[in-house]
Design a protein around this motif. Structure first.
Motif, PDB file in Angstrom:
ATOM      1  N   ALA A 170       0.828  -1.208   0.000  1.00  0.00           N
ATOM      2  CA  ALA A 170       0.000   0.000   0.000  1.00  0.00           C
ATOM      3  C   ALA A 170       0.860   1.254   0.000  1.00  0.00           C
ATOM      4  CB  ALA A 170      -0.939  -0.008   1.201  1.00  0.00           C
ATOM      5  N   ILE A 171       1.935   1.241   0.778  1.00  0.00           N
ATOM      6  CA  ILE A 171       2.803   2.415   0.874  1.00  0.00           C
ATOM      7  C   ILE A 171       3.550   2.652  -0.427  1.00  0.00           C
ATOM      8  CG2 ILE A 171       4.855   3.345   2.030  1.00  0.00           C
ATOM      9  CD1 ILE A 171       3.870   2.078   4.594  1.00  0.00           C
ATOM     10  N   THR A 172       3.967   1.580  -1.081  1.00  0.00           N
ATOM     11  CA  THR A 172       4.765   1.710  -2.301  1.00  0.00           C
ATOM     12  C   THR A 172       3.916   1.813  -3.560  1.00  0.00           C
ATOM     13  OG1 THR A 172       4.990  -0.712  -2.331  1.00  0.00           O
ATOM     14  CG2 THR A 172       6.787   0.559  -1.351  1.00  0.00           C
ATOM     15  N   GLY A 173       2.578   1.859  -3.439  1.00  0.00           N
ATOM     16  CA  GLY A 173       1.726   2.129  -4.589  1.00  0.00           C
ATOM     17  C   GLY A 173       1.180   0.918  -5.309  1.00  0.00           C
ATOM     18  N   TYR A 174       1.373  -0.285  -4.781  1.00  0.00           N
ATOM     19  CA  TYR A 174       0.820  -1.486  -5.410  1.00  0.00           C
ATOM     20  C   TYR A 174      -0.512  -1.801  -4.727  1.00  0.00           C
ATOM     21  CZ  TYR A 174       5.400  -2.082  -7.547  1.00  0.00           C
ATOM     22  OH  TYR A 174       6.554  -1.888  -8.257  1.00  0.00           O
ATOM     23  N   TYR A 175      -1.545  -1.079  -5.124  1.00  0.00           N
ATOM     24  CA  TYR A 175      -2.799  -1.123  -4.390  1.00  0.00           C
ATOM     25  C   TYR A 175      -3.593  -2.402  -4.647  1.00  0.00           C
ATOM     26  CZ  TYR A 175      -1.652   3.773  -3.759  1.00  0.00           C
ATOM     27  OH  TYR A 175      -1.002   4.939  -3.440  1.00  0.00           O
ATOM     28  N   VAL A 176      -3.422  -3.013  -5.810  1.00  0.00           N
ATOM     29  CA  VAL A 176      -4.164  -4.242  -6.091  1.00  0.00           C
ATOM     30  C   VAL A 176      -3.682  -5.365  -5.176  1.00  0.00           C
ATOM     31  CG1 VAL A 176      -4.647  -6.001  -7.831  1.00  0.00           C
ATOM     32  CG2 VAL A 176      -4.636  -3.582  -8.469  1.00  0.00           C
ATOM     33  N   THR A 177      -2.370  -5.566  -5.130  1.00  0.00           N
ATOM     34  CA  THR A 177      -1.839  -6.605  -4.250  1.00  0.00           C
ATOM     35  C   THR A 177      -2.029  -6.230  -2.786  1.00  0.00           C
ATOM     36  OG1 THR A 177       0.351  -5.594  -4.491  1.00  0.00           O
ATOM     37  CG2 THR A 177      -0.168  -7.456  -5.914  1.00  0.00           C
ATOM     38  N   ALA A 178      -1.973  -4.929  -2.470  1.00  0.00           N
ATOM     39  CA  ALA A 178      -2.218  -4.504  -1.089  1.00  0.00           C
ATOM     40  C   ALA A 178      -3.631  -4.860  -0.654  1.00  0.00           C
ATOM     41  CB  ALA A 178      -1.969  -3.004  -0.949  1.00  0.00           C
ATOM     42  N   ALA A 179      -4.599  -4.635  -1.546  1.00  0.00           N
ATOM     43  CA  ALA A 179      -5.980  -4.977  -1.219  1.00  0.00           C
ATOM     44  C   ALA A 179      -6.155  -6.488  -1.051  1.00  0.00           C
ATOM     45  CB  ALA A 179      -6.911  -4.450  -2.308  1.00  0.00           C
ATOM     46  N   ALA A 180      -5.511  -7.261  -1.911  1.00  0.00           N
ATOM     47  CA  ALA A 180      -5.626  -8.716  -1.814  1.00  0.00           C
ATOM     48  C   ALA A 180      -4.971  -9.243  -0.540  1.00  0.00           C
ATOM     49  CB  ALA A 180      -4.987  -9.366  -3.042  1.00  0.00           C
ATOM     50  N   ARG A 181      -3.782  -8.736  -0.225  1.00  0.00           N
ATOM     51  CA  ARG A 181      -3.111  -9.170   1.003  1.00  0.00           C
ATOM     52  C   ARG A 181      -3.913  -8.746   2.231  1.00  0.00           C
ATOM     53  NH1 ARG A 181       2.595 -10.441   0.486  1.00  0.00           N
ATOM     54  NH2 ARG A 181       3.356 -10.070  -1.633  1.00  0.00           N
ATOM     55  N   SER A 182      -4.459  -7.535   2.206  1.00  0.00           N
ATOM     56  CA  SER A 182      -5.246  -7.067   3.342  1.00  0.00           C
ATOM     57  C   SER A 182      -6.497  -7.911   3.531  1.00  0.00           C
ATOM     58  CB  SER A 182      -5.633  -5.598   3.142  1.00  0.00           C
ATOM     59  OG  SER A 182      -4.485  -4.777   3.034  1.00  0.00           O
ATOM     60  N   LEU A 183      -7.135  -8.270   2.429  1.00  0.00           N
ATOM     61  CA  LEU A 183      -8.324  -9.119   2.521  1.00  0.00           C
ATOM     62  C   LEU A 183      -7.966 -10.481   3.107  1.00  0.00           C
ATOM     63  CD1 LEU A 183     -11.315  -9.549   1.988  1.00  0.00           C
ATOM     64  CD2 LEU A 183     -10.728 -10.258  -0.349  1.00  0.00           C
ATOM     65  N   GLU A 184      -6.838 -11.040   2.684  1.00  0.00           N
ATOM     66  CA  GLU A 184      -6.407 -12.319   3.238  1.00  0.00           C
ATOM     67  C   GLU A 184      -6.128 -12.186   4.734  1.00  0.00           C
ATOM     68  OE1 GLU A 184      -3.101 -15.684   2.096  1.00  0.00           O
ATOM     69  OE2 GLU A 184      -2.395 -13.667   2.570  1.00  0.00           O
ATOM     70  N   ALA A 185      -5.436 -11.109   5.126  1.00  0.00           N
ATOM     71  CA  ALA A 185      -5.148 -10.894   6.542  1.00  0.00           C
ATOM     72  C   ALA A 185      -6.431 -10.732   7.347  1.00  0.00           C
ATOM     73  CB  ALA A 185      -4.249  -9.666   6.714  1.00  0.00           C
ATOM     74  N   MET A 186      -7.390  -9.997   6.794  1.00  0.00           N
ATOM     75  CA  MET A 186      -8.670  -9.819   7.493  1.00  0.00           C
ATOM     76  C   MET A 186      -9.422 -11.137   7.608  1.00  0.00           C
ATOM     77  SD  MET A 186      -9.933  -6.233   5.754  1.00  0.00           S
ATOM     78  CE  MET A 186     -11.589  -6.459   6.425  1.00  0.00           C
ATOM     79  N   LEU A 187      -9.371 -11.956   6.567  1.00  0.00           N
ATOM     80  CA  LEU A 187     -10.078 -13.235   6.594  1.00  0.00           C
ATOM     81  C   LEU A 187      -9.473 -14.173   7.628  1.00  0.00           C
ATOM     82  CD1 LEU A 187     -12.306 -14.961   5.257  1.00  0.00           C
ATOM     83  CD2 LEU A 187     -10.556 -15.808   3.679  1.00  0.00           C
ATOM     84  N   LEU A 188      -8.131 -14.253   7.657  1.00  0.00           N
ATOM     85  CA  LEU A 188      -7.471 -15.141   8.617  1.00  0.00           C
ATOM     86  C   LEU A 188      -7.651 -14.642  10.044  1.00  0.00           C
ATOM     87  CD1 LEU A 188      -4.164 -15.978   6.700  1.00  0.00           C
ATOM     88  CD2 LEU A 188      -6.276 -17.311   6.841  1.00  0.00           C
ATOM     89  N   THR A 189      -7.585 -13.328  10.229  1.00  0.00           N
ATOM     90  CA  THR A 189      -7.843 -12.777  11.557  1.00  0.00           C
ATOM     91  C   THR A 189      -9.295 -13.003  11.964  1.00  0.00           C
ATOM     92  OG1 THR A 189      -6.170 -11.075  11.144  1.00  0.00           O
ATOM     93  CG2 THR A 189      -7.657 -10.722  12.987  1.00  0.00           C
TER      94      THR A 189
END
Length: 447
Positions: free
Chosen positions: A223-242
């Motif tokens: 997210a910080i480095t501007g790769y918002y697509v992968t940031a959204a996917a990783r965040s969704l995975e983190a939210m799902l596992l949490t």
């Protein structure tokens, strides 16, 4: 001749994509993976390659000339693994290939050997390391030796169950639910038999163990480095596992309420007199996680140093009344700042050191406190507790990345690649690589 050139291009692109697959599946950020792929293609003599990475796929394109159709290759990332030994070996292989110490074909054969090799340590030792990490978490939260032993056994049971579930192809979400429920069930049993321990610490240690495998740092870095697509996917995975952890703990608490069992919050307040114990527990947790993730043995000492320093910084900041989020951010900054230098000096990617060193800062007790207030007391304050846990997680990841930014040496010869990718390198070569070519350079005629 053209067929041989096409074959060379294919082999170079294939090597770059296979390297990127290992990095992306190990939790490396998209910026790091992109930089490493471009370094491999540049070292293989291919200029002007374009990389497009999503969470589950990578596309690499090369155009030999403006009037020639580009050649594009696609590779899917079908697995996720926390294997720091493989990540370290591939990182070193890329650097050797960039320096010209190995040929492309030799690098390809060695990469195939690395990806097919088994773990460097026995699996039973990795299972035991997960237990040691959970035991260190209870010590960090003020638990005694008896509850520490219970947490060790509980974590071993959780890891064995998750490994069996993984062999049965059960999705990771349900593994998180089962693991969190086991930890909560053990705590309820201890409370029911009136054991002279703090049952809530078992739940907190189990939550920290399950949170440790979530790649939140990579999501924030993207997210910080501007790769918002992968940031959204990783965040969704983190939210799902949490969310799986929350579901497992809340199910256990709901069952406890039905039977009249209510496990309160029994963590001790932070005392400077116990600072050595907390520092030692943080170092123990970091070492155990690194070993359980198959990190090289030479990385354990810097991992222990950063785990201890991070715990010390968190304790001092909390004692100074900075709040949990800011205290976590400051401690994570220390981990990121020192992890970059120590990782490079010990010959491992800084990602190994910073991820392991930040494990003691995970908000296991905060998540449990929010769920307890929400489920047992029916108090809406629990929602704010869970929101505080989210803030701590973001502060942890962003603090680590900020530490990496500050620690990264600014050198003119690296500015071109760094400006293009806009981020510090947690994995991969630190300098841009000049492409090697077998064609002799033509001399300009002076007559």
């Amino acid at each position: 001749m053209e067929r041989d050139e096409q074959r060379d291009v294919y082999r170079t692109l294939d090597l770059a994509l296979r390297v990127g697959e290992v990095l992306l599946s190990s939790g490396a950020g998209t910026a790091d993976t992109t930089a490493t792929i471009l370094s491999v293609t540049a070292a293989g003599g291919l200029r002007g390659c374009e990389v497009d990475i999503t969470f589950t796929s990578m596309a690499l394109s090369y155009q030999a000339a403006p009037d020639v159709a580009p050649e594009t290759h696609l590779r899917l990332v079908r697995y996720r693994s926390q294997d720091f030994s493989r990540l370290t070996a591939v990182d070193q292989l890329v650097q050797r290939f960039a320096r010209g110490e190995v040929t492309r074909d030799e690098a390809s054969r060695e990469l195939a050997r690395l990806t097919s090799a088994g773990p460097p340590y026995p699996r039973w030792s990795a299972v035991l390391a997960w237990g040691v990490m959970a035991g260190g978490a209870t010590l960090l939260l003020g638990g005694g030796w008896l509850i520490t032993a219970v947490a060790v056994v509980t974590a071993i049971v959780i890891d064995l169950n998750n490994r069996w579930f993984n062999r049965q192809r059960l999705p990771a979400f349900y593994q998180q639910v089962a693991g969190a429920f086991v930890a909560t069930a053990v705590a309820l049993i201890l409370y029911a038999v009136h054991a002279p321990v703090k049952p809530s610490l078992v739940v907190a240690a189990g939550i920290i163990m399950l949170l440790a495998g979530i790649a939140l740092t990579g999501a924030v870095q993207d997210a910080i480095t501007g790769y918002y697509v992968t940031a959204a996917a990783r965040s969704l995975e983190a939210m799902l596992l949490t969310g799986g952890i929350i579901a497992g703990v809340s199910l256990g608490l709901a069952i406890g309420v039905k039977f009249g069992l209510s496990i309160g919050i029994e963590a001790e307040t932070i005392q400077l007199a116990k600072l050595p114990i907390m520092v030692g527990a943080g170092a123990l947790m970091a070492i155990a996680f690194a070993y359980a993730s198959y990190a090289p043995l030479r990385a354990l000492l810097p991992v222990a140093v950063m785990g201890g320093l991070g715990s010390m910084a968190f304790t001092l900041m909390t004692k100074a009344s900075f709040g949990p989020a800011w205290a976590t951010a400051a401690a994570a900054f220390v981990v990121g700042l020192g992890g970059y230098s120590l990782g490079r000096r010990s010959g491992v990617p800084p990602l190994v050191v910073v991820v392991s060193g930040s494990v003691p800062l995970l908000p296991g007790l905060t998540i449990y406190k929010g769920l307890y207030e929400l489920m047992s007391l029916g108090n809406l304050i629990g929602i704010f507790g869970l929101a505080s846990a989210v803030a701590i997680g973001v502060a942890l990841a962003s603090g680590v990345i900020l530490g990496e930014y500050v620690a990264q040496p600014i050198r003119r010869e690296a500015r071109r690649l760094e400006d293009r990718l806009a981020g510090p390198r947690l994995v991969g070569p630190r300098r841009p690589v000049r492409p090697r070519t077998s064609r002799p350079r033509r001399r300009r005629r002076t007559d």
